[in-house]
Motif scaffolding. Structure first.
Motif, PDB file in Angstrom:
ATOM      1  N   SER A 136       0.836  -1.208   0.000  1.00  0.00           N
ATOM      2  CA  SER A 136       0.000   0.000   0.000  1.00  0.00           C
ATOM      3  C   SER A 136       0.866   1.252   0.000  1.00  0.00           C
ATOM      4  O   SER A 136       2.067   1.191   0.255  1.00  0.00           O
ATOM      5  CB  SER A 136      -0.928  -0.009   1.217  1.00  0.00           C
ATOM      6  N   HIS A 137       0.236   2.391  -0.264  1.00  0.00           N
ATOM      7  CA  HIS A 137       0.982   3.641  -0.376  1.00  0.00           C
ATOM      8  C   HIS A 137       0.512   4.715   0.599  1.00  0.00           C
ATOM      9  O   HIS A 137       1.215   5.688   0.806  1.00  0.00           O
ATOM     10  CB  HIS A 137       0.882   4.201  -1.804  1.00  0.00           C
ATOM     11  N   GLY A 138      -0.666   4.569   1.168  1.00  0.00           N
ATOM     12  CA  GLY A 138      -1.225   5.613   2.030  1.00  0.00           C
ATOM     13  C   GLY A 138      -0.668   5.595   3.436  1.00  0.00           C
ATOM     14  O   GLY A 138      -0.094   4.611   3.887  1.00  0.00           O
ATOM     15  N   GLU A 139      -0.860   6.697   4.153  1.00  0.00           N
ATOM     16  CA  GLU A 139      -0.426   6.800   5.547  1.00  0.00           C
ATOM     17  C   GLU A 139      -1.460   6.200   6.485  1.00  0.00           C
ATOM     18  O   GLU A 139      -1.137   5.792   7.583  1.00  0.00           O
ATOM     19  CB  GLU A 139      -0.155   8.267   5.908  1.00  0.00           C
ATOM     20  N   ILE A 140      -2.716   6.120   6.064  1.00  0.00           N
ATOM     21  CA  ILE A 140      -3.770   5.537   6.891  1.00  0.00           C
ATOM     22  C   ILE A 140      -4.171   4.204   6.273  1.00  0.00           C
ATOM     23  O   ILE A 140      -4.563   4.128   5.113  1.00  0.00           O
ATOM     24  CB  ILE A 140      -4.980   6.475   6.999  1.00  0.00           C
ATOM     25  N   ILE A 141      -4.051   3.148   7.084  1.00  0.00           N
ATOM     26  CA  ILE A 141      -4.365   1.794   6.646  1.00  0.00           C
ATOM     27  C   ILE A 141      -5.655   1.363   7.345  1.00  0.00           C
ATOM     28  O   ILE A 141      -5.736   1.394   8.576  1.00  0.00           O
ATOM     29  CB  ILE A 141      -3.227   0.810   7.020  1.00  0.00           C
ATOM     30  N   VAL A 156     -10.257   9.371   9.802  1.00  0.00           N
ATOM     31  CA  VAL A 156      -9.255  10.290   9.267  1.00  0.00           C
ATOM     32  C   VAL A 156      -9.163  11.553  10.118  1.00  0.00           C
ATOM     33  O   VAL A 156      -8.067  12.088  10.347  1.00  0.00           O
ATOM     34  CB  VAL A 156      -9.556  10.625   7.786  1.00  0.00           C
ATOM     35  N   ARG A 163      -2.104   4.121  11.592  1.00  0.00           N
ATOM     36  CA  ARG A 163      -1.146   5.034  10.987  1.00  0.00           C
ATOM     37  C   ARG A 163       0.057   4.203  10.529  1.00  0.00           C
ATOM     38  O   ARG A 163       0.685   3.510  11.319  1.00  0.00           O
ATOM     39  CB  ARG A 163      -0.702   6.104  11.986  1.00  0.00           C
ATOM     40  N   ARG A 164       0.346   4.256   9.252  1.00  0.00           N
ATOM     41  CA  ARG A 164       1.437   3.468   8.662  1.00  0.00           C
ATOM     42  C   ARG A 164       2.752   3.686   9.411  1.00  0.00           C
ATOM     43  O   ARG A 164       3.433   2.734   9.767  1.00  0.00           O
ATOM     44  CB  ARG A 164       1.631   3.827   7.194  1.00  0.00           C
ATOM     45  N   SER A 165       3.122   4.944   9.656  1.00  0.00           N
ATOM     46  CA  SER A 165       4.403   5.218  10.313  1.00  0.00           C
ATOM     47  C   SER A 165       4.442   4.638  11.727  1.00  0.00           C
ATOM     48  O   SER A 165       5.500   4.224  12.196  1.00  0.00           O
ATOM     49  CB  SER A 165       4.688   6.718  10.333  1.00  0.00           C
TER      50      SER A 165
END
Length: 182
Positions: free
Chosen positions: A14-19, A37, A98-100
């Motif tokens: 995936s590419h987004g910051e919110i999964i 969000v 949050r991905r990070s």
């Protein structure tokens, strides 16, 4: 592979910051993503937002029991925990991450009994905030008695054995009840 390795693979692709994760027998309400969000945008220390699962079909006795469980027990527990300043677990049925934060704590554990509880504990021990959003509704299918053998055992194992030895320091420390960083 299992759910946790699948989540790690999906995160890598995936590419987004919110999964957003959702159980296969569930579907999101039309505004559910917006409600999640908002927390991530407004509060940079939010690592996960758990939602409000509701049973869609209430035709069987087991589905009616699940309705009572999700509506009263789980929702009430999440609300009380948030008032205390600490949501202890994210419901795997409907969650946003949050991905990070996931990368920061080392991805989903592939040997844990339940991926959602394990990830919540990892986020909490690294001081990420966990939120409960009651307006983030997810509609689940009510199960039949035959489904009980498939869906409940991991949840029961996590309930009875969830306080795993490696998490003892977290639950014994007072930091588990710190105030939210709003």
């Amino acid at each position: 592979m299992g759910k946790a390795p699948g989540l790690n693979l999906a995160l890598a692709m995936s590419h987004g910051e919110i999964i957003v994760t959702l159980d296969a027998d569930s579907m999101l309400d039309e505004r559910a993503i917006e409600w999640a969000v908002w927390h991530f945008i407004t509060f940079p220390r939010v690592g996960a937002v758990t939602g409000n699962p509701r049973v869609r079909n209430r035709s069987t006795l087991l589905a009616k029991i699940q309705t009572a469980e999700y509506s009263s027990v789980i929702g009430l527990i999440k609300r009380v925990q948030r008032l205390m300043g600490k949501v202890m677990t994210v419901s795997g049925v409907v969650a946003a991450w949050r991905r990070s934060a996931i990368i920061h704590v080392g991805l989903w554990n592939t040997v844990a009994i339940t991926d959602d509880i394990e990830m919540t504990w990892k986020l909490e021990t690294h001081f990420w905030d966990i939120r409960y959003e009651p307006n983030r509704i997810c509609w689940m299918l009510g199960h039949r008695l035959s489904h009980l053998l498939i869906f409940v055992p991991p949840w029961l194992r996590a309930t009875f054995f969830g306080l795993e030895w490696r998490h003892r320091s977290y639950y014994l420390s007072l930091s588990a009840f710190r105030q939210p960083m709003d």
